[in-house]
Design a protein around this motif. Sequence first.
Motif, PDB file in Angstrom:
ATOM      1  N   LEU A  62       9.886   3.271  10.604  1.00  9.84           N
ATOM      2  CA  LEU A  62       9.589   3.360   9.330  1.00  9.84           C
ATOM      3  C   LEU A  62       9.295   5.030   8.787  1.00  9.84           C
ATOM      4  O   LEU A  62       9.359   5.324   7.675  1.00  9.84           O
ATOM      5  CB  LEU A  62       8.264   2.644   9.017  1.00  9.84           C
ATOM      6  CG  LEU A  62       8.360   1.352   8.735  1.00  9.84           C
ATOM      7  CD1 LEU A  62       6.798   0.558   8.380  1.00  9.84           C
ATOM      8  CD2 LEU A  62       9.258   0.900   7.645  1.00  9.84           C
ATOM      9  N   GLU A  63       9.349   5.830   9.721  1.00  9.38           N
ATOM     10  CA  GLU A  63       9.051   7.209   9.595  1.00  9.38           C
ATOM     11  C   GLU A  63       7.977   7.760   8.570  1.00  9.38           C
ATOM     12  O   GLU A  63       8.315   8.310   7.637  1.00  9.38           O
ATOM     13  CB  GLU A  63      10.461   7.634   8.969  1.00  9.38           C
ATOM     14  CG  GLU A  63      11.582   7.879   9.956  1.00  9.38           C
ATOM     15  CD  GLU A  63      12.949   8.060   9.321  1.00  9.38           C
ATOM     16  OE1 GLU A  63      12.753   9.140   8.544  1.00  9.38           O
ATOM     17  OE2 GLU A  63      13.990   7.847   9.527  1.00  9.38           O
ATOM     18  N   LEU A  64       6.843   7.110   8.856  1.00 16.21           N
ATOM     19  CA  LEU A  64       5.924   7.343   8.034  1.00 16.21           C
ATOM     20  C   LEU A  64       4.983   8.605   8.356  1.00 16.21           C
ATOM     21  O   LEU A  64       5.479   9.212   9.605  1.00 16.21           O
ATOM     22  CB  LEU A  64       4.500   6.017   8.100  1.00 16.21           C
ATOM     23  CG  LEU A  64       5.173   4.636   7.608  1.00 16.21           C
ATOM     24  CD1 LEU A  64       3.964   3.750   8.134  1.00 16.21           C
ATOM     25  CD2 LEU A  64       5.739   4.680   6.352  1.00 16.21           C
ATOM     26  N   ASP A  65       4.200   9.358   7.733  1.00 16.10           N
ATOM     27  CA  ASP A  65       3.589  10.511   7.738  1.00 16.10           C
ATOM     28  C   ASP A  65       2.021  10.260   7.724  1.00 16.10           C
ATOM     29  O   ASP A  65       1.527   9.102   7.488  1.00 16.10           O
ATOM     30  CB  ASP A  65       4.056  11.657   6.818  1.00 16.10           C
ATOM     31  CG  ASP A  65       3.863  11.329   5.420  1.00 16.10           C
ATOM     32  OD1 ASP A  65       3.116  10.430   5.335  1.00 16.10           O
ATOM     33  OD2 ASP A  65       4.602  11.804   4.709  1.00 16.10           O
ATOM     34  N   LEU A  98      -3.658   7.716   6.478  1.00 11.34           N
ATOM     35  CA  LEU A  98      -4.692   7.487   5.908  1.00 11.34           C
ATOM     36  C   LEU A  98      -4.888   6.258   4.829  1.00 11.34           C
ATOM     37  O   LEU A  98      -5.674   5.415   4.756  1.00 11.34           O
ATOM     38  CB  LEU A  98      -5.038   8.852   4.941  1.00 11.34           C
ATOM     39  CG  LEU A  98      -5.386   9.930   5.828  1.00 11.34           C
ATOM     40  CD1 LEU A  98      -5.134  11.426   4.474  1.00 11.34           C
ATOM     41  CD2 LEU A  98      -6.688  10.049   6.265  1.00 11.34           C
ATOM     42  N   GLU A  99      -3.657   5.988   4.363  1.00 15.51           N
ATOM     43  CA  GLU A  99      -3.252   4.938   3.559  1.00 15.51           C
ATOM     44  C   GLU A  99      -3.572   3.375   4.238  1.00 15.51           C
ATOM     45  O   GLU A  99      -4.128   2.583   3.988  1.00 15.51           O
ATOM     46  CB  GLU A  99      -1.984   4.734   2.620  1.00 15.51           C
ATOM     47  CG  GLU A  99      -1.677   5.866   1.804  1.00 15.51           C
ATOM     48  CD  GLU A  99      -2.379   5.610   0.367  1.00 15.51           C
ATOM     49  OE1 GLU A  99      -2.832   4.530   0.143  1.00 15.51           O
ATOM     50  OE2 GLU A  99      -2.399   6.438  -0.490  1.00 15.51           O
ATOM     51  N   GLU A 107      -9.205  -1.226   6.452  1.00 15.02           N
ATOM     52  CA  GLU A 107     -10.891  -1.347   5.882  1.00 15.02           C
ATOM     53  C   GLU A 107     -11.062  -2.499   4.639  1.00 15.02           C
ATOM     54  O   GLU A 107     -11.843  -3.446   4.748  1.00 15.02           O
ATOM     55  CB  GLU A 107     -11.475   0.014   5.330  1.00 15.02           C
ATOM     56  CG  GLU A 107     -12.978  -0.217   5.310  1.00 15.02           C
ATOM     57  CD  GLU A 107     -13.480   1.254   4.811  1.00 15.02           C
ATOM     58  OE1 GLU A 107     -13.134   2.141   5.572  1.00 15.02           O
ATOM     59  OE2 GLU A 107     -14.634   1.087   4.107  1.00 15.02           O
ATOM     60  N   ARG A 108      -9.977  -2.401   3.749  1.00 19.80           N
ATOM     61  CA  ARG A 108     -10.127  -3.284   2.334  1.00 19.80           C
ATOM     62  C   ARG A 108      -9.733  -4.587   2.698  1.00 19.80           C
ATOM     63  O   ARG A 108     -10.347  -5.471   2.405  1.00 19.80           O
ATOM     64  CB  ARG A 108      -9.133  -2.600   1.404  1.00 19.80           C
ATOM     65  CG  ARG A 108      -9.847  -1.145   0.605  1.00 19.80           C
ATOM     66  CD  ARG A 108      -9.171  -0.975  -0.394  1.00 19.80           C
ATOM     67  NE  ARG A 108      -9.479   0.367  -0.952  1.00 19.80           N
ATOM     68  CZ  ARG A 108      -8.964   1.120  -1.835  1.00 19.80           C
ATOM     69  NH1 ARG A 108      -7.718   0.871  -2.389  1.00 19.80           N
ATOM     70  NH2 ARG A 108      -9.562   2.290  -2.282  1.00 19.80           N
ATOM     71  N   TYR A 147       0.732  -1.410  -0.005  1.00 19.28           N
ATOM     72  CA  TYR A 147       0.101  -0.121  -0.030  1.00 19.28           C
ATOM     73  C   TYR A 147       0.875   1.153   0.010  1.00 19.28           C
ATOM     74  O   TYR A 147       0.501   2.241  -0.608  1.00 19.28           O
ATOM     75  CB  TYR A 147      -0.990   0.127   1.172  1.00 19.28           C
ATOM     76  CG  TYR A 147      -2.316  -0.568   1.003  1.00 19.28           C
ATOM     77  CD1 TYR A 147      -3.430   0.122   0.589  1.00 19.28           C
ATOM     78  CD2 TYR A 147      -2.315  -1.893   0.820  1.00 19.28           C
ATOM     79  CE1 TYR A 147      -4.702  -0.567   0.318  1.00 19.28           C
ATOM     80  CE2 TYR A 147      -3.444  -2.553   0.620  1.00 19.28           C
ATOM     81  CZ  TYR A 147      -4.585  -1.867   0.338  1.00 19.28           C
ATOM     82  OH  TYR A 147      -5.765  -2.496  -0.056  1.00 19.28           O
ATOM     83  N   ILE A 149      -5.371   3.497   7.259  1.00 17.34           N
ATOM     84  CA  ILE A 149      -6.711   3.323   7.497  1.00 17.34           C
ATOM     85  C   ILE A 149      -7.688   2.482   6.299  1.00 17.34           C
ATOM     86  O   ILE A 149      -8.394   1.770   6.909  1.00 17.34           O
ATOM     87  CB  ILE A 149      -7.263   4.554   7.891  1.00 17.34           C
ATOM     88  CG1 ILE A 149      -6.676   5.028   9.235  1.00 17.34           C
ATOM     89  CG2 ILE A 149      -8.735   4.612   8.148  1.00 17.34           C
ATOM     90  CD1 ILE A 149      -6.928   6.361   9.740  1.00 17.34           C
ATOM     91  N   VAL A 150      -7.427   3.059   5.184  1.00 21.61           N
ATOM     92  CA  VAL A 150      -7.994   2.461   4.129  1.00 21.61           C
ATOM     93  C   VAL A 150      -7.486   0.944   3.782  1.00 21.61           C
ATOM     94  O   VAL A 150      -8.483   0.170   3.497  1.00 21.61           O
ATOM     95  CB  VAL A 150      -7.350   3.122   2.580  1.00 21.61           C
ATOM     96  CG1 VAL A 150      -8.027   2.457   1.574  1.00 21.61           C
ATOM     97  CG2 VAL A 150      -8.031   4.446   2.827  1.00 21.61           C
ATOM     98  N   ILE A 179      -0.272  11.243   5.436  1.00 22.61           N
ATOM     99  CA  ILE A 179      -0.653  10.791   4.365  1.00 22.61           C
ATOM    100  C   ILE A 179      -0.732   9.180   4.514  1.00 22.61           C
ATOM    101  O   ILE A 179      -1.648   8.359   4.233  1.00 22.61           O
ATOM    102  CB  ILE A 179      -0.140  11.115   3.066  1.00 22.61           C
ATOM    103  CG1 ILE A 179      -0.603  12.714   2.950  1.00 22.61           C
ATOM    104  CG2 ILE A 179      -0.765  10.553   1.489  1.00 22.61           C
ATOM    105  CD1 ILE A 179       0.479  13.312   1.684  1.00 22.61           C
ATOM    106  N   ASP A 180       0.299   8.575   4.873  1.00 27.08           N
ATOM    107  CA  ASP A 180       0.540   7.185   5.202  1.00 27.08           C
ATOM    108  C   ASP A 180      -0.412   6.736   6.100  1.00 27.08           C
ATOM    109  O   ASP A 180      -0.997   5.462   6.009  1.00 27.08           O
ATOM    110  CB  ASP A 180       1.923   6.976   5.569  1.00 27.08           C
ATOM    111  CG  ASP A 180       3.156   7.081   4.550  1.00 27.08           C
ATOM    112  OD1 ASP A 180       2.710   6.948   3.337  1.00 27.08           O
ATOM    113  OD2 ASP A 180       4.082   7.696   5.100  1.00 27.08           O
ATOM    114  N   ASN A 210       4.204   1.323  -0.984  1.00 28.78           N
ATOM    115  CA  ASN A 210       4.926   1.451  -1.730  1.00 28.78           C
ATOM    116  C   ASN A 210       6.534   1.495  -1.587  1.00 28.78           C
ATOM    117  O   ASN A 210       7.289   2.272  -1.759  1.00 28.78           O
ATOM    118  CB  ASN A 210       4.691   2.454  -3.004  1.00 28.78           C
ATOM    119  CG  ASN A 210       5.605   2.197  -4.300  1.00 28.78           C
ATOM    120  OD1 ASN A 210       5.909   1.044  -4.437  1.00 28.78           O
ATOM    121  ND2 ASN A 210       5.883   3.338  -5.123  1.00 28.78           N
ATOM    122  N   LEU A 211       6.620   0.733  -0.212  1.00 24.48           N
ATOM    123  CA  LEU A 211       8.024   0.812   0.476  1.00 24.48           C
ATOM    124  C   LEU A 211       8.996  -0.004  -0.130  1.00 24.48           C
ATOM    125  O   LEU A 211       9.282  -1.204   0.171  1.00 24.48           O
ATOM    126  CB  LEU A 211       8.012   0.270   1.814  1.00 24.48           C
ATOM    127  CG  LEU A 211       6.925   1.238   2.586  1.00 24.48           C
ATOM    128  CD1 LEU A 211       6.669   0.622   3.912  1.00 24.48           C
ATOM    129  CD2 LEU A 211       7.676   2.480   3.016  1.00 24.48           C
TER     130      LEU A 211
END
Lengths: 350, 90
Positions: B40-43, B48-49, B55-56, B17, B51-52, B45-46, B19-20
């Motif tokens: 991992l230093e995610l932010d 939100l990804e 759900e999926r 999801y 959370i999606v 926007i990540d 693209n790491l």
Amino acid sequence: MFIKDTIAISPQNTYNNDIFSSTIKQLYGNKFLAIEPEYTGIIKPNQLRRMGRSLRMGIGCALPLLRNYCNVDGIIIGSSEGGLEDCIKFLNQIKDYEEGMLTPTNFVQSTPNALAGQLALLTSNNSYNTTHVHKGLAFENALIDAKILLLENKVKRLLVGGVEEISNYNFNIEKSAGQFKDKECSSSQLIYSNTKGTVCGEGSTMFILESLTGNNNIKINDIQTITFPTEEELHNTAINILKRNNLKIDHIDILIFGMNGDIRSDYFYYRMMEQLFVNQSVLMYKNLVGEYPTSSAFALYLAYNILLKQYVPKDIIFRQEAKLKYNNILIYNHYKGIQHSFILVTKENC
Amino acid sequence: MDREQLKLDIKVQIIKYLNLLDYNPEDIKDDMPLFGDKGLELDSIDSLELIVMLEREYNIKINNPADGRKILKDINNMADYIIEVNYKNK
């Protein structure tokens, strides 16, 4: 307005090499994919992983220019489609997940103005920021925008560029509509193929434009666009652009024409070189990069380098007339035979 | 799916999801912070990804942002939450 510098990512080795001193890459297929550079050191890995091809290529060209030339008073991008692959992914997700929760990245990165916005964010540039999206005239309109700003003395230095990416989804749609050739084609045969359709290309070309002359004195004198012209209107437009710049047909040393190997629309170029410009060298460039809406940015990249180096690579010569010195180049391109443009580029003598 | 298998699956999905490209599942430790300066230093926007993705892939909705902060702390917390929700829904 004067061209201070330029960088291009294209299906040729334009980023790290000089195609004027190395051999032109021969391509084969119905998609001429851009050769992307190693972005390490240009784009942070955390940002790079989210970017589609057009964003990567655009930022890959623009950031080195913005770092070399500080105090840019505006960023103007021409892109017909923007991040097309991300856009179509996002649209497909709407359908696949029945308008439920959607991932933000594809949407954020897909809009044509994502590039200009990202460049502003990455360089903390809060000046003029615009993206033109007029299909085959997107880059020309970015140039006209830049010219107006520079003429009004509102700005001194601008980043202007064009970018387009190949999307597999869109390629299939356009191919079904007859835009691309049924059979694969080599770059050396494309222009002479005598069949319907062309090959799909992509690339990013960025320029630093200034109001004052720099070291190289290469000036974009004029830009003219015209839509749905008759042949007579088209020829008159070419003559008028020369007239208002105090030039006669014989003053043009080189024509860069956008022939793309599609017999349905290449006649515009052939008739112009047979009826209007009979004594000029004619160069082609879509055999190097394929067809895409902002390909005229690559033609301008070639014009700048030809005037700077006073040299023409043999692989782009369509018709050769002997000239000792190149001073005036007229670029003529059209997109799908509908949107036509002329760009007049001159090397001013000191 | 047992807890260890679930953690491996979450790592595979995160890589897909977000693209790491530089990461393999084994590079992501179970207690490695997903956000902040370490790990991992995610932010945002990540987040939100992710959370999606929940759900999926796992049919789990995070409605309260405060819960999200705890659930998305690391792989251990994500796996525990998925197991807990699935247990409650049985």
